[in-house]
Scaffold this motif. Structure first.
Motif, short mmCIF file in Angstrom:
data_model
loop_
_atom_site.label_atom_id
_atom_site.label_comp_id
_atom_site.label_asym_id
_atom_site.label_seq_id
_atom_site.Cartn_x
_atom_site.Cartn_y
_atom_site.Cartn_z
N PHE A 33 -36.38 111.63 -10.78
CA PHE A 33 -35.15 111.78 -10.00
C PHE A 33 -35.46 112.30 -8.60
O PHE A 33 -35.10 111.70 -7.61
CB PHE A 33 -34.17 112.75 -10.68
N TYR A 85 -29.35 116.33 -11.94
CA TYR A 85 -29.39 115.10 -11.14
C TYR A 85 -28.62 113.96 -11.78
O TYR A 85 -27.87 113.25 -11.11
CB TYR A 85 -30.84 114.64 -10.92
N GLU A 86 -28.84 113.76 -13.07
CA GLU A 86 -28.26 112.59 -13.73
C GLU A 86 -26.74 112.58 -13.69
O GLU A 86 -26.14 111.62 -13.21
CB GLU A 86 -28.75 112.50 -15.18
#
Length: 127
Positions: A33, A85-86
């Motif tokens: 990421f 992040y996801e």
């Protein structure tokens, strides 16, 4: 019964991500990421670091281009912790978890950018 909320992908952001990747391919690393600084790493015979040593995957670029990452590569977005992040990228991209799984966890290299673009297009246009 609660109404079902539908999301619409942020195609404008998707276009900006691919423009950024094409302009600075050494910043794109689909395997992580956000990979903060460090020593230069060579992938595909290209330097995989920018001035500050940070590379981004598709989701990382989404957060970077929407100013949701700070200078240390941590998420700065209400409702998300610094390493989330996801889910933060899912939110700014306006995509589902299933779409995110197909896009975020497809480990294309720089040599396969056109295939990756096609995958993203197919996933986001699949109803």
């Amino acid at each position: 019964m609660e109404p079902v909320t539908t999301t619409r992908p942020n195609f404008e952001l998707v276009d900006k991500i691919f423009e950024a990747i094409e302009r600075t391919p050494w910043k794109w690393d689909q395997k992580s990421f956000v990979k903060p600084g460090g020593e230069p790493i060579i992938y595909d015979r290209q330097l995989s670091i920018n001035e500050c040593g940070t590379t981004f995957c598709f989701a990382g670029f989404a957060l970077y281009l929407t100013d949701n990452l700070n200078e240390y590569g941590n998420v700065e977005m209400a409702g998300h912790d610094r390493s989330d992040y996801e889910s933060a990228a899912i939110e700014v991209l306006g995509i589902t978890n299933a779409q995110a799984d197909k896009i975020f966890y497809s480990y294309y290299s720089r040599a396969d950018i056109e295939e990756f673009k096609q995958l993203v297009k197919e996933v986001l246009n699949d109803d």
